[in-house]
Design a protein around this motif. Structure first.
Motif: not given
Length: 134
Positions: A27, A31-33, A35
């Motif tokens: 996570t 950095q959000g790339r 799931e």
């Protein structure tokens, strides 16, 4: 053109140490790339406090996470399934990427014993992340 981001689930027996540390790193580093999910075949009541402490040393706070039960739906929704000693309890679906990471179980150990496990997990997560985003 919409790109769907890759997804990964980290699975161990109790979803209290190894899989939570791996999910915390993924996570943080992605950095959000990516799931990120984690689950356990027999979830514990709470996250291993030594795992929480070891991750806080890295600047990653996993205190709000709760151990979750592994569901077939969570596995089906993931591109990569990373198991950490849950053996035959992990459902298998064709077409998924499976990796079994041989890691010592941090359950019942102090933070000194958890640090090398955490560092091993970080290296594996970094390699997996590079591969998923390649």
């Amino acid at each position: 053109m919409s790109e769907t981001k890759p997804s990964v689930i980290f699975v161990c027996v109790h979803n209290a140490g190894r899989s939570q540390m791996a999910a915390g790193y993924m996570t943080h580093l992605s950095q959000g790339r990516v799931e990120v999910r984690s689950a356990g075949s027999m979830p514990a009541d709470q996250i291993n406090p030594a795992a929480v402490e070891a991750m806080l040393e890295e600047g990653i706070d996993i205190r709000k996470e709760q151990p979750k039960v592994l569901t077939p739906e969570a596995v089906q929704a993931s591109d990569a399934v990373i198991t950490m000693g849950c053996g035959d309890a992990c459902p298998y679906y064709p077409g998924k990427r499976y990796e079994d990471w041989k890691l010592e179980d941090p359950a019942g150990q102090g933070v000194e014993a958890v640090r090398p496990i955490r560092d091993d997990i970080r290296g594996r997560v970094e390699a997996l992340l590079a591969d998923l985003l390649a």
